[in-house]
Enzyme design. Structure first.
Site, PDB file in Angstrom:
ATOM      1  N   ASP A   1      -7.592  -4.541   2.568  1.00 48.79           N
ATOM      2  CA  ASP A   1      -6.393  -5.349   2.331  1.00 48.79           C
ATOM      3  C   ASP A   1      -6.526  -6.780   2.856  1.00 48.79           C
ATOM      4  O   ASP A   1      -5.736  -7.650   2.486  1.00 48.79           O
ATOM      5  CB  ASP A   1      -5.172  -4.705   3.008  1.00 48.79           C
ATOM      6  CG  ASP A   1      -4.858  -3.340   2.436  1.00 48.79           C
ATOM      7  OD1 ASP A   1      -4.968  -3.182   1.211  1.00 48.79           O
ATOM      8  OD2 ASP A   1      -4.499  -2.430   3.207  1.00 48.79           O
TER       9      ASP A   1
ATOM     10  N   ASP B   1      -3.015  -2.100   5.585  1.00 49.30           N
ATOM     11  CA  ASP B   1      -3.489  -1.707   6.907  1.00 49.30           C
ATOM     12  C   ASP B   1      -5.000  -1.629   7.011  1.00 49.30           C
ATOM     13  O   ASP B   1      -5.533  -1.538   8.102  1.00 49.30           O
ATOM     14  CB  ASP B   1      -2.890  -0.355   7.315  1.00 49.30           C
ATOM     15  CG  ASP B   1      -3.168   0.751   6.305  1.00 49.30           C
ATOM     16  OD1 ASP B   1      -3.941   0.492   5.349  1.00 49.30           O
ATOM     17  OD2 ASP B   1      -2.624   1.854   6.459  1.00 49.30           O
TER      18      ASP B   1
ATOM     19  N   ASP C   1       0.854  -1.178   0.000  1.00 46.70           N
ATOM     20  CA  ASP C   1       0.000   0.000   0.000  1.00 46.70           C
ATOM     21  C   ASP C   1       0.894   1.233   0.000  1.00 46.70           C
ATOM     22  O   ASP C   1       2.081   1.160   0.315  1.00 46.70           O
ATOM     23  CB  ASP C   1      -0.899  -0.024   1.245  1.00 46.70           C
ATOM     24  CG  ASP C   1      -2.031   0.987   1.154  1.00 46.70           C
ATOM     25  OD1 ASP C   1      -2.241   1.563   0.074  1.00 46.70           O
ATOM     26  OD2 ASP C   1      -2.701   1.210   2.179  1.00 46.70           O
TER      27      ASP C   1
END
Length: 864
Positions: A610, A606, A330
């Site tokens: 995800d 996070d 990310d």
């Protein structure tokens, strides 16, 4: 539910209210709520089907290597070796308990999703606002949202007042999203559905109302829960390798035992005698300490990683991380700092720019009661205060000196915010907003205190600067002001004939250490790609700044990705370095496409979005600070500092651990194979067994087991982060390492059989058996030092780098000497006291295998 399949975001508020048979002012009646609760169920996620502890425990015994050890325990009982049997049983129970603990922790992902739902929310029922348990809201309920509230269900917004929602946990956006209520096109992604509010997101500014359109598993968070529930756990490479090794050991043991039995029977030995010999050979062939050593080494690796701020949730993941070939990371909070900072400012009137940035601003930065800094508000406005503070401006003093008297709040149509202040006796309307909107309202510009008409040339200069900032992926704000007459209440109509002051560009900056970490990953043969919910321009700019994006690389958005077939995605996946505006299902597809290329994929993240990809990836890495509980429970590893550099350190630790596992596995296999041949060869030539089972057991538990455990804690090789990752299918013992095993086993056999033969000719069976026992034991201790490196000779390695091995070898030497010298132990282990000449013979033959291996290293260095 009956309304499934409706694109709520493309309907008007009135249409949604009509479909759901609700009322904006009165909401639902209590009777209607009860009926809908029966129809749609409670607003919760379903409990996963849980295994019992006993079932989990039994499942730990399915592994082929474990089944071999069960057989070894039964064999030990048949031989009357109670100690051996108890050791094996203890190892099995330890492994099973650890396996149960890890599996139980993995089952908490859905439980964590439940925790994201708020316990209470405010709704309108029968015309009155009231607090209710969020599990009891139903489709059609009217929910009131205020700053600081978590959204309890998926809502179609019907009323907003400067409403902004932080959707970073769902979409990856680092900036709160300004909401709207207008209908939208049907095919836009979740990230652009401005008229929707999704369960688990956070209201950061303003207020609003929404009608519940989805609860329970029909929410977006529920769909993600379904994905997690449907995805099967990926078997890690270490688990596959150990299973393969167990099968290899099993077939090898059965084959050798059968061969020894047949040879002995053919030579005229009794069937019972040869059966017991074959059984003792099986005990010698199975490295009883292997599972325990693997567990201990992995556990120690977990401890070392925790020292570097990486917490491992599943032991096998330690090694898997070390074999990673791809990291899907990310952007927000992982590669970047997850905060906005000012990068550029363009102005010819700094003081006025600072004034507007401070006064036309709702953020708060002040000292708390206990001296800590309190920071509240929109990240963009906080960045403005930070920037002004860096220019040595005490913004809180300005706010006291020039208090706000009136305001026109920011909204999505105007894309501006205005506040009214009395500054030095004159009323002034201060304005900040989207630069393309603000510039159209300006008729003048300020330069060093002078107000000058805005010419077309000046306007073009300003627009050029706006474009340059936008090309750098900066979020640009424009600042302007105008004088106001006393007593006039500002309104959007007064936002005209403004005096342009300047532009400020800001960005969520890369973490300072991320660039170095990415370069280290590249040197280690690891490809890093960005998978983010942020816009493609910003994502690419960050990727370029970090050095992870080159001109030939591609940026693909979620909408573009949706048009890819699985075959097209697989064909192009290696060219794409930035995936922007993606949603959860696509993250899964990205991981799957990489795994189709036999890549070992690590997924960092996070947010709730995800979690499915974290679970599907070979190794899931969650952020400990910014990460949701869902991400943490779905991951194999948690970073306590949210630092990408920690991943690189964890990769190094993973590689070191695998190296050490391979060292002691190859060491143990060469020891055990050498023992098999030292028993088999004498039977073949008619000497009978020269090593008795109790001696073999002692060798396996002491002179094999202790040094092997110490090798598992060895220091890193110098080139550990300069090699390419191992191929996903590469086993612990590939043909190359099997060659090393056979080479060492041959010289072990040669040394032990030769020393036994000489001893038998000169001193008889009792002394020769003791010589063979001592030679085998000493040889395995010398070779433990040699096995610290495959390439470096033992004299090139600092012995202080592994004090555990020093201690293990000294202890093992002492055990062998005591077994040979002490009469009580001589009776138990069938040994005899040796003379000086006999000890010299032991030493000479025991250094033969290690000398041969060191010479082999020298030849291999020349070939390289």
């Amino acid at each position: 539910m009956a309304e499934k399949g409706i694109n709520w975001h493309e309907l008007s508020p009135e249409e949604v209210i009509k479909i759901l048979n609700s009322n904006e002012k009165k909401g639902l009646s209590e009777e209607e709520v009860k009926q809908r609760l029966e129809k749609y169920g409670r607003n919760t996620l379903p409990q996963p089907r849980k295994k019992t502890i006993f079932t989990m425990f039994l499942e730990q015994f399915k592994d082929f290597l474990v089944l071999i050890l069960v057989g070894a325990a039964l064999v030990s009982l048949l031989l009357g070796e109670i100690t051996d049997s108890l050791v094996i049983i203890a190892i099995l129970i330890l492994n099973a308990v650890l396996g149960v603990v890890q599996e139980w922790r993995a089952s908490q992902a859905l439980e964590a999703l439940k925790k994201m739902t708020v316990p209470e929310c405010e709704v309108i029922r029968e015309g009155k606002p009231l607090k209710v348990n969020s599990e009891e809201i139903v489709p059609g309920d009217i929910v009131i949202l205020r700053e600081g509230d978590f959204v309890p269900a998926d809502l179609r917004l019907i009323e907003i007042h400067a409403l902004k929602i932080d959707e970073s946990s769902l979409t990856g956006e680092s900036v709160p999203v300004e909401k709207d209520i207008s209908p939208l096109p049907p095919d836009i992604p979740i990230t652009d559905r401005l008229n929707m509010a999704y369960s688990g997101t956070l209201v950061t500014y303003g207020r609003g109302k929404g009608i519940v359109v989805a609860t329970g598993m029909d929410r977006e968070i529920g769909k993600i829960a379904s994905l997690i529930q449907e995805e099967e756990e990926t078997v890690t490479p270490l688990q596959k390798r150990l299973a393969g090794l167990g099968k290899l050991l099993g077939f090898l043991t059965l084959g050798i035992c059968a061969l020894v039995f047949l040879v002995g029977f053919w030579r005229g030995e009794t069937p019972l005698g040869m059966f017991m010999t074959a059984v003792s050979l099986a005990v010698a062939a199975i490295p009883e300490g292997l599972p325990a050593i693997v567990t201990v080494v992995l556990a120690l690796g977990v401890y070392r990683m925790s020292q570097h701020r990486a917490i491992i949730r599943r032991l096998p993941a330690v090694e898997t991380l070390g074999s990673t070939t791809y990291i899907c990371t990310d952007k927000t909070g992982t590669l970047t700092e997850n905060r906005m900072v000012v990068r550029e400012a363009w102005t010819e009137a700094p003081e006025k720019l600072y004034q507007i940035a401070v006064l036309c601003n709702d953020a708060i930065v002040e000292e708390g009661e206990e001296g800590e800094e309190v920071r509240l508000g929109d990240p963009t406005e906080l960045a403005l205060l930070d920037y002004v503070w860096e220019q040595n401006v005490d913004f809180n003093s300005w706010r006291k000196l020039y208090p706000r008297q009136e305001e026109v709040p920011f909204d999505s149509k105007r894309k501006m915010m205005s506040t009214l202040h009395n500054i030095e006796g004159e009323m002034a309307l201060l304005v900040k907003g989207a630069p393309d909107i603000v510039i159209t309202r300006c008729s003048f510009y300020e330069k060093e205190g002078e107000i000058i008409p805005l010419s077309p040339e000046k306007e073009q200069e300003i627009k050029k600067m706006m474009e340059e900032m936008a090309e750098k992926a900066l979020r640009v704000l424009a600042f302007a002001w105008r004088k106001m007459e006393e007593g006039i209440v500002p309104s959007p109509e007064e936002e005209k004939d403004l005096i342009f002051v300047g532009l400020i560009g800001m960005i969520d900056p890369p973490r300072p250490e991320a660039k170095l970490a990415l370069e280290e990953a590249r040197q280690a043969g690891i490809t890093t790609v960005m998978v983010t919910g942020d816009n493609p321009l910003t994502a690419r700019a960050i990727a370029e700044e970090l050095g992870m994006f080159s001109p030939q690389d591609l940026v693909v958005t979620g909408q573009e990705l949706a048009n890819y077939s699985p075959e097209e995605l697989k064909a192009n996946i290696k060219k794409i370095k930035v995936f922007a505006r993606v949603w959860p299902e696509q993250k899964l597809k990205i991981v799957e496409a990489l795994q189709a290329h036999e890549e070992v994929v690590a997924m960092t993240g996070d947010g709730v979005n995800d979690a499915p990809a974290l679970k599907k990836a070979d190794i899931g890495v969650a952020m400990g600070i910014s990460g949701t509980e869902v991400a943490k429970e779905s991951a194999d590893m948690i970073l306590t500092d949210d630092n990408f550099a920690t991943i690189v350190q964890a990769i190094k630790e993973g590689r070191v651990i695998f190296d050490n596992i391979r060292k002691f596995v190859v060491y143990l296999l060469s020891c055990n194979l050498g023992e098999i041949f030292t028993i088999f060869i004498p039977i073949l030539v008619g000497w009978h067994s020269h090593l008795v089972p109790v001696q073999i057991l002692l060798i396996n538990l002491v002179t094999d087991g202790l040094p092997a455990l110490a090798l598992g804690m060895d220091s890193p090789e110098p080139d550990v982060m300069m090699r390419k990752p191992r191929h996903p299918r590469e086993g612990i013992v590939n043909p190359h390492y099997m060659g090393i095993v056979l080479f060492n086993a041959f010289f072990i056999t040669l040394a032990v059989v030769a020393s036994f033969g000489i001893g038998l000719a000169l001193w008889g069976r009792e002394i020769s058996r003791t010589i063979a026992f001592a030679t085998l034991g000493f040889d395995e201790l010398w070779r433990a030092y040699s096995f610290r490196s495959e390439k470096r000779n033992f004299w090139q390695i600092d012995p202080r780098g592994n004090l555990y091995l020093v201690g293990a070898c000294l202890l093992s030497f002492l055990v062998i000497i005591l077994v040979v010298l002490l009469p009580p132990l001589q009776g138990v282990f069938q040994t005899a006291t040796l003379s000086l000449n006999q000890w010299i013979l032991v030493v000479l033959f025991s250094i033969l295998p290690v000398s041969a291996y060191e010479v082999r290293k020298l030849f291999h260095k020349k070939e390289e």
